[in-house]
Motif scaffolding. Structure first.
Motif, PDB file in Angstrom:
ATOM      1  N   SER A 122       0.882  -1.373   0.171  1.00  0.00           N
ATOM      2  CA  SER A 122      -0.043   0.086  -0.042  1.00  0.00           C
ATOM      3  C   SER A 122       1.045   1.036   0.033  1.00  0.00           C
ATOM      4  O   SER A 122       2.038   1.166   0.127  1.00  0.00           O
ATOM      5  CB  SER A 122      -0.980   0.062   1.287  1.00  0.00           C
ATOM      6  OG  SER A 122       0.084   0.189   2.531  1.00  0.00           O
ATOM      7  N   TYR A 123       0.468   2.306  -0.181  1.00  0.00           N
ATOM      8  CA  TYR A 123       1.080   3.595  -0.337  1.00  0.00           C
ATOM      9  C   TYR A 123       1.695   3.776   1.154  1.00  0.00           C
ATOM     10  O   TYR A 123       2.838   4.399   1.149  1.00  0.00           O
ATOM     11  CB  TYR A 123      -0.143   4.727  -0.374  1.00  0.00           C
ATOM     12  CG  TYR A 123       0.549   6.254  -0.408  1.00  0.00           C
ATOM     13  CD1 TYR A 123       1.546   6.592  -1.580  1.00  0.00           C
ATOM     14  CD2 TYR A 123       0.489   6.876   0.639  1.00  0.00           C
ATOM     15  CE1 TYR A 123       2.217   7.856  -1.392  1.00  0.00           C
ATOM     16  CE2 TYR A 123       1.165   8.242   0.576  1.00  0.00           C
ATOM     17  CZ  TYR A 123       2.008   8.708  -0.240  1.00  0.00           C
ATOM     18  OH  TYR A 123       2.626   9.834  -0.168  1.00  0.00           O
ATOM     19  N   ASN A 226       0.259  -7.242   0.800  1.00  0.00           N
ATOM     20  CA  ASN A 226       0.460  -6.307   2.181  1.00  0.00           C
ATOM     21  C   ASN A 226       1.186  -7.179   3.123  1.00  0.00           C
ATOM     22  O   ASN A 226       0.994  -7.272   4.403  1.00  0.00           O
ATOM     23  CB  ASN A 226      -0.878  -6.106   2.838  1.00  0.00           C
ATOM     24  CG  ASN A 226      -2.056  -5.215   2.097  1.00  0.00           C
ATOM     25  OD1 ASN A 226      -2.925  -5.478   1.734  1.00  0.00           O
ATOM     26  ND2 ASN A 226      -1.682  -3.741   1.893  1.00  0.00           N
TER      27      ASN A 226
END
Length: 477
Positions: A122-123, A226
């Motif tokens: 993710s960012y 993730n």
């Protein structure tokens, strides 16, 4: 280092055979002193592991060039790297992911591996990682061509400081000719794996101060979604316990996590014994020397081998990790604990094997009413989910036919080991298994013990195949 190697070549003609055993003993002794005395303790089990490592005769001529570094394993190796793309940022990240890559005869998976790392993060996760690629081939034209392709595809990650590409010049490598042929490996294979050890050593050395933790991957790997969040959860659950290497894949040098503070010693270790055996075997010895006796592996695996052709001669390599899951955020993270049971244990199938991450199990003789298997945590812990499986595919009757799962608090010392003074029942076993969700919502206290209780005697023996726990944040310290 080059000067020492030249002097070494001249000295070989004059060194008598009788000096070799002395140098071997001296190297082993110095290694033992650094790895143990620095940590302040010596364990008998690890003395045995050191002797096992020493059983492979060392060619002392190949290791003299590291003598100056052996007495300071916390220091980095003096290598001047070429920066092919990117430069390190001044702020330390949470995790460095290291990749070493060479030219393959068939197939190249490096770009796919880098893409998988970034795409599956993710960012917010990307802010906490830096990927370091060591292009370790001596063909500089190949290196330049590949780095141009990397820069085209991942330029924004390079600019953001999330991707670095480096190269250690050939002149810093020890001799790769006339190496020992341990295990009757052909000469070219010995050269390949010996160089690979040095490739990794130089990569580890470079990454020492970039982050708090270091993850080694190979250059033909696919990541689960993730993976960093799952990894951080596991690391958090191990807080306060000692570990050297955590494993998130059962294959090769994939998914092996270290404290960055251990990288200098690991780099020296690989460089020192570079021609003795493959790197993944050396890692087991290194882990043992630093007093982590057993592997600590977590399932499901966070990384999967995807390459079809090996970097050695382009041979077919179809190895797959059958514990890999694309979505592995729900990874169990059994916290450190002590284990006790009053069930008679069969041979070496002791209580710890049901709670460990290795593919083993607890096996006890026919249990009676009131017998127990208890897990006592090192510190009170919040648990969200518990899953316990008994029996195996080939011994389907060796299950817990009648039993209950309990959690407790207020642990005390007893003649039978540590126990909790107060327990609450979570549920009954059905067909030998139990799975309880939202434990932290059902129990008002931080859990100190998890106990399996036999509620009716049985003639069959009992196998506890696996105990999986999922923790939540916020347990008392």
């Amino acid at each position: 280092m080059r000067l020492v190697l030249k002097c070494l070549d001249k000295m070989r003609c004059f060194r008598k055979r009788s000096t070799i055993p002395f140098l071997v003993a001296l190297i082993t002794f110095l290694l033992f002193i650094n790895l143990y005395i620095e940590d302040g303790y010596v364990l008998e089990e690890d003395k045995r592991q050191l002797r096992e490592t020493s059983m492979h005769p060392l060619n002392s001529e190949r290791y003299v060039h590291t003598f100056k570094d052996i007495t300071n394993f916390s220091g980095t190796i003096n290598v001047t790297y070429r920066y092919l793309a990117g430069t390190p940022l001044p702020r330390k990240k949470y995790l460095t992911i290291g990749l070493s890559s060479v030219k393959r005869k068939r197939g190249n998976y490096l770009l796919e591996t880098i893409k998988s790392i970034f795409d599956q993060s993710s960012y917010e996760e990307l802010k906490e990682i830096v990927v370091v690629v060591h292009l370790a081939d001596f063909d500089l034209a190949w290196c330049e061509s590949l780095v141009q392709e990397i820069s085209r595809k991942f330029g924004h990650h390079i600019i953001a400081g999330r991707l670095l590409v480096i190269h250690a010049p050939e002149e810093y490598y020890p001799s790769l000719d006339g190496l020992k042929r341990n295990y009757n490996d052909p000469e070219d294979r010995v050269r390949f794996r010996s160089k690979q050890n040095v490739d990794y050593a130089f990569l580890l050395n470079f990454c020492t101060n970039l982050s708090d933790f270091y993850m080694m991957l190979e250059d033909d790997v696919r990541c689960s979604r993730n993976f960093l969040t799952a990894l951080k959860k596991v690391v958090s659950s191990r807080e306060g316990s000692y570990w050297v290497m955590l494993e998130f894949s059962k294959l090769g040098y994939i998914g092996k996590l270290y404290h960055s503070r251990d990288l200098p010693r690991l780099a020296h270790f690989l460089l020192m014994f570079y021609q003795e055996m493959p790197c993944d075997w050396l890692l087991i010895h290194f882990r043992g020397l630093l007093a982590q006796k057993d592997a600590i592996r977590f399932k499901p695996s966070l990384f999967q081998h995807m390459g079809y052709y090996s970097s050695y001669k382009g041979a077919e390599n179809k190895l797959k990790d059958d514990d890999f899951e694309e979505d592995s955020l729900d990874i169990p993270d059994n916290p450190p604990a002590s284990l006790y049971t009053n069930i008679n244990v069969f041979e070496s199938y002791d209580a710890a094997k049901a709670y460990s991450s290795v593919d083993e199990y607890f096996w006890g003789k026919a249990p009676s009413t009131g017998d127990f298997y208890v897990i006592v945590f090192n510190k009170a812990t919040k648990i969200s989910k518990i899953k316990i499986i008994t029996g195996t595919d080939d011994r389907q009757n060796d299950i817990l036919h009648h039993g209950a799962l309990e959690v407790g608090e207020k642990s005390i010392g007893t003649k039978k080991g540590r126990q909790c003074s107060s327990y609450i029942t979570l549920g009954e076993f059905k067909n030998g298994n139990i799975e309880v969700y939202d434990v932290d919502h059902k129990i008002a206290f931080d859990i100190e013990c998890v106990r399996i209780v036999v509620t009716a005697s049985q003639k069959e023996w009992l196998i506890i195949r696996s105990i999986s726990l999922w923790t939540t944040q916020g347990a008392s310290q």
